[in-house]
Every structure is written in C-alpha cells, then in structure tokens.
Design an enzyme around this catalytic site. Structure first.
Site, PDB file in Angstrom:
ATOM      1  N   HIS A 120      10.253  16.826  11.375  1.00 21.28           N
ATOM      2  CA  HIS A 120       9.244  16.659  10.326  1.00 21.28           C
ATOM      3  C   HIS A 120       8.315  15.470  10.593  1.00 21.28           C
ATOM      4  CE1 HIS A 120      11.951  19.120   7.364  1.00 21.28           C
ATOM      5  NE2 HIS A 120      11.333  19.872   8.257  1.00 21.28           N
ATOM      6  N   CYS A 173      -5.604  11.338  13.223  1.00 21.63           N
ATOM      7  CA  CYS A 173      -6.907  11.475  12.588  1.00 21.63           C
ATOM      8  C   CYS A 173      -7.099  12.920  12.138  1.00 21.63           C
ATOM      9  CB  CYS A 173      -7.998  11.058  13.572  1.00 21.63           C
ATOM     10  SG  CYS A 173      -9.637  11.345  12.887  1.00 21.63           S
ATOM     11  N   GLY A 202      24.326  15.146   5.811  1.00 24.30           N
ATOM     12  CA  GLY A 202      23.419  14.671   4.765  1.00 24.30           C
ATOM     13  C   GLY A 202      22.167  15.488   4.567  1.00 24.30           C
ATOM     14  N   GLN A 243      15.591  15.749  10.274  1.00 21.35           N
ATOM     15  CA  GLN A 243      14.491  16.078   9.370  1.00 21.35           C
ATOM     16  C   GLN A 243      13.875  14.794   8.828  1.00 21.35           C
ATOM     17  OE1 GLN A 243      15.952  19.610   6.695  1.00 21.35           O
ATOM     18  NE2 GLN A 243      17.732  18.528   7.468  1.00 21.35           N
ATOM     19  N   ASN A 244      14.488  13.660   9.164  1.00 17.18           N
ATOM     20  CA  ASN A 244      14.041  12.391   8.595  1.00 17.18           C
ATOM     21  C   ASN A 244      12.848  11.830   9.359  1.00 17.18           C
ATOM     22  OD1 ASN A 244      16.192  12.779   6.982  1.00 17.18           O
ATOM     23  ND2 ASN A 244      17.488  11.205   7.903  1.00 17.18           N
ATOM     24  N   TYR A 261       2.963   7.300   0.889  1.00 13.77           N
ATOM     25  CA  TYR A 261       3.491   7.042   2.227  1.00 13.77           C
ATOM     26  C   TYR A 261       3.558   5.548   2.546  1.00 13.77           C
ATOM     27  CZ  TYR A 261       4.185  11.858   2.936  1.00 13.77           C
ATOM     28  OH  TYR A 261       4.700  13.115   2.790  1.00 13.77           O
ATOM     29  N   GLU A 292      28.704  16.670  -1.163  1.00 12.84           N
ATOM     30  CA  GLU A 292      28.588  17.961  -1.877  1.00 12.84           C
ATOM     31  C   GLU A 292      28.408  19.047  -0.830  1.00 12.84           C
ATOM     32  OE1 GLU A 292      28.379  17.952  -5.194  1.00 12.84           O
ATOM     33  OE2 GLU A 292      28.233  15.764  -5.385  1.00 12.84           O
ATOM     34  N   ASP A 303      12.123   8.411   8.980  1.00 11.26           N
ATOM     35  CA  ASP A 303      12.241   6.961   8.804  1.00 11.26           C
ATOM     36  C   ASP A 303      12.468   6.173  10.095  1.00 11.26           C
ATOM     37  OD1 ASP A 303      15.017   7.397   9.320  1.00 11.26           O
ATOM     38  OD2 ASP A 303      15.455   7.597   7.184  1.00 11.26           O
TER      39      ASP A 303
HETATM   40  N1  APR Z   1      26.214  10.890   3.000  1.00  9.71           N
HETATM   41  C1  APR Z   1      26.034  12.195   3.332  1.00  9.71           C
HETATM   42  N2  APR Z   1      25.279  13.041   2.589  1.00  9.71           N
HETATM   43  C2  APR Z   1      24.698  12.546   1.481  1.00  9.71           C
HETATM   44  C3  APR Z   1      24.849  11.209   1.080  1.00  9.71           C
HETATM   45  C4  APR Z   1      25.655  10.361   1.889  1.00  9.71           C
HETATM   46  N3  APR Z   1      25.855   9.067   1.581  1.00  9.71           N
HETATM   47  N4  APR Z   1      24.144  11.026  -0.077  1.00  9.71           N
HETATM   48  C5  APR Z   1      23.582  12.212  -0.365  1.00  9.71           C
HETATM   49  N5  APR Z   1      23.919  13.137   0.563  1.00  9.71           N
HETATM   50  C6  APR Z   1      23.505  14.548   0.672  1.00  9.71           C
HETATM   51  C7  APR Z   1      23.256  15.246  -0.635  1.00  9.71           C
HETATM   52  O1  APR Z   1      24.467  15.792  -1.167  1.00  9.71           O
HETATM   53  C8  APR Z   1      22.265  16.340  -0.216  1.00  9.71           C
HETATM   54  O2  APR Z   1      22.958  17.507   0.220  1.00  9.71           O
HETATM   55  O3  APR Z   1      22.258  14.552   1.333  1.00  9.71           O
HETATM   56  C9  APR Z   1      21.554  15.723   0.995  1.00  9.71           C
HETATM   57  C10 APR Z   1      20.097  15.360   0.752  1.00  9.71           C
HETATM   58  O4  APR Z   1      19.366  16.527   0.521  1.00  9.71           O
HETATM   59  P1  APR Z   1      17.780  16.504   0.330  1.00  9.71           P
HETATM   60  O5  APR Z   1      17.400  15.444  -0.634  1.00  9.71           O
HETATM   61  O6  APR Z   1      17.358  17.894   0.022  1.00  9.71           O
HETATM   62  O7  APR Z   1      17.239  16.044   1.775  1.00  9.71           O
HETATM   63  P2  APR Z   1      17.019  16.913   3.085  1.00  9.71           P
HETATM   64  O8  APR Z   1      18.049  17.962   3.238  1.00  9.71           O
HETATM   65  O9  APR Z   1      16.813  15.952   4.196  1.00  9.71           O
HETATM   66  O10 APR Z   1      15.628  17.608   2.763  1.00  9.71           O
HETATM   67  C11 APR Z   1      15.020  18.390   3.750  1.00  9.71           C
HETATM   68  O11 APR Z   1      13.022  18.459   2.466  1.00  9.71           O
HETATM   69  O12 APR Z   1      11.287  17.645   1.160  1.00  9.71           O
HETATM   70  C12 APR Z   1      11.726  17.904   2.419  1.00  9.71           C
HETATM   71  O13 APR Z   1      10.667  17.114   4.313  1.00  9.71           O
HETATM   72  C13 APR Z   1      11.670  16.758   3.401  1.00  9.71           C
HETATM   73  O14 APR Z   1      12.927  16.552   5.447  1.00  9.71           O
HETATM   74  C14 APR Z   1      13.043  16.784   4.049  1.00  9.71           C
HETATM   75  C15 APR Z   1      13.533  18.190   3.746  1.00  9.71           C
END
Ligand code: APR
Length: 250
Positions: free
Chosen positions: A118, A126, A187, A100-101, A66, A215, A103
């Site tokens: 999240h 604590c 995303g 879900q981010n 982290y 995708e 950041d």
């Molecule tokens: N613009 C839009 N989408 C994008 C881009 C971009 N530039 N680059 C990648 N992606 C898409 C990918 O195609 C994918 O579908 O973003 C998605 C990212 O997916 P994950 O990595 O699974 O992230 P996320 O969906 O936020 O994950 C959900 O999983 O591990 C946990 O707690 C964590 O909040 C997170 C949760």
C-alpha cells in the site's frame, strides 16, 4: 499442543517464509489500527481522506491527515514484533515481509526485504508529472507540498481506496506467497483485497498459515494454527520456541 509450539514446529520444517502484516503489528508501537473502536476509520471518513476524489476536492485536508500520520509514525519505535520478524531473517535467509503498512517500521527494525503493498508515508509523488521522491521531514515545510520540477501538487505515495496496487510489488508478493512453505499472518483484519488474497495464494500452493491476532481475522479459515495473542508477545515467544526446536534437533 499449545499453538506457539505447533507454529514453531511448522516453521522448523519451512525454508521459504513470508510474513504478511497489517496495522496490528504496529499497534504496540502506539499507532492506531484502522477498524474497530478508536481506529483511524472511526475518527476519519475514508471518502474524505483516502481517495483520489478527496485529494482532488481538498488536498489540504487530505495532507493534514497524512501529516498527522507521518508525525505519529516518526515518533513511534519498532516494537518486539517488528524486531522478532527482522531477526527471523537470520533463520530464514529468503524471508520476505509483505506488508499493508505504510509506516516503515519493519525497515527500521532491520527487515531487509519488505514489499509495501500500500505504498509508504515516506514517499511523495507529483500528481501532475509523476515524479517520485523520498521525504522524511516532519513537519513538511509546506502543506500541501509542491513538486520541485513542475510545481504541481504532490500527494502521499500511498494506495488509496479505488486505486490499484503497484503492479510489480503485487506480482512479486504473489510469487513469494506461492512459493512459501509457511506464511505468518500478523495483525490484519484480512478484509482488504487484493492484499488479503495473498493468504489464499499461499494456502492454495501448500503453505502452512500461522495467524497471530488477538481476534480471529476474516482469513482465520485458512489458518493451520491460530495464536490468539498480541504480536509483540507472540512473535518473540515463537522465535524463542523455534530456536529451542532447532537446538534440540542439532
Ligand atoms: N497484535 C496483533 N494483532 C493486533 C494487535 C496486536 N497487538 N492489535 C490489533 N490487532 C489486530 C486486530 O484484531 C485486527 O484484526 O490487527 C488487525 C487490524 O485490522 P485493520 O485495522 O483492519 O488493519 P489492516 O488489516 O492492516 O487493514 C488493511 O485497510 O484501510 C486499509 O490501507 C489500509 O492497509 C490498510 C488495510
């Protein structure tokens, strides 16, 4: 009709808009997504760094992960996608970002209503007495950090695998999703529940679902329109189109 135009037309008829985001919205800020090649879960085992059991076993290892994420997030800047989402509040005063981010980039871009499903990298609590506090220091003065009140170990204020989402935040996210006329899904792979279920809630209550993702995600079956492009390109284009549509109607 091209998808950006279709999405702009759908949005032009909406009043209540929810923007549901995942790691992909921050990808163009240089922050790794979780799944896929080069993703955070490729370099780190979930069970070692993102579960309460992992923290119980080895808090320092978890904190190193982290601390690295806090450092990367602090260095990162909001990208054109975060900025376009923040700007959409001018057109839709009730707009809510459900993310879900962890950041904090939506807030840094200027979004004022952000529901963090999240948690946040910038909150600590604590593990012993439950005291919660905000801390933006990078690096933290000591790892693992300790509670200033009871001396217990502090943990990152994020939701780990196997943990429930913050109840009030999820309830509010469900409420706004059920009332949305349009939901932008940006995303996210859509594989993590219950977060992903919010898109089902929105669709079931009649929202138009607009997916922005290079995708198709696991939620693509719910999409009214799919924009197969990067968020940093698609969202500014969508906002520009929306303004054109509204200008033509005025
Ligand atoms: N613009 C839009 N989408 C994008 C881009 C971009 N530039 N680059 C990648 N992606 C898409 C990918 O195609 C994918 O579908 O973003 C998605 C990212 O997916 P994950 O990595 O699974 O992230 P996320 O969906 O936020 O994950 C959900 O999983 O591990 C946990 O707690 C964590 O909040 C997170 C949760």
């Amino acid at each position: 009709m091209e998808p950006v135009m279709r999405a702009a037309l759908l949005l032009s008829r909406a009043k209540n808009v929810v923007v549901f985001t995942g790691a992909g919205v921050s990808a163009e800020s240089g922050l790794a997504t979780f799944r896929g090649a080069g993703g955070l879960w490729e370099g780190h085992r979930v069970e070692d760094v993102a579960t309460p059991e992992a923290f119980g076993r080895d808090p320092l290892l978890v904190w190193r992960f982290y601390a690295m994420r806090r450092e990367n997030a602090k260095k990162a800047q909001p990208n054109p996608a975060h900025k376009a989402i923040a700007k959409l509040e001018e057109l839709f005063p009730s707009l809510v970002v459900v993310t879900q981010n962890v950041d904090g980039l939506h807030q840094r871009a200027g979004s004022t209503r952000v529901l963090e499903l999240h948690g946040s990298l910038w909150r600590l609590f604590c593990a012993k007495c439950g005291r919660t506090r905000e801390d933006h220091q990078v690096p933290l003065p000591q790892l693992p950090p300790r509670c200033g009140v009871c001396g217990g170990l502090e943990r990152p204020g994020v939701v780990w695998f196997g943990e429930p989402l913050p109840e009030a935040v999820l309830a509010e996210a469900e409420r706004v999703s059920s009332q949305a006329d349009a939901m932008l899904v940006v995303g996210t792979s859509g594989v993590v529940w219950p977060a992903a279920g919010l898109v089902e809630v929105a669709a079931a209550w009649g929202a138009a679902v607009i997916e922005v993702n290079p995708e198709p995600s696991a939620l693509a079956y719910l999409a009214t329109v799919q924009i197969p492009a990067k968020a940093g390109e698609a969202l500014p284009a969508l906002t520009a189109r929306l303004l054109e549509v509204q200008g033509a109607r005025a």
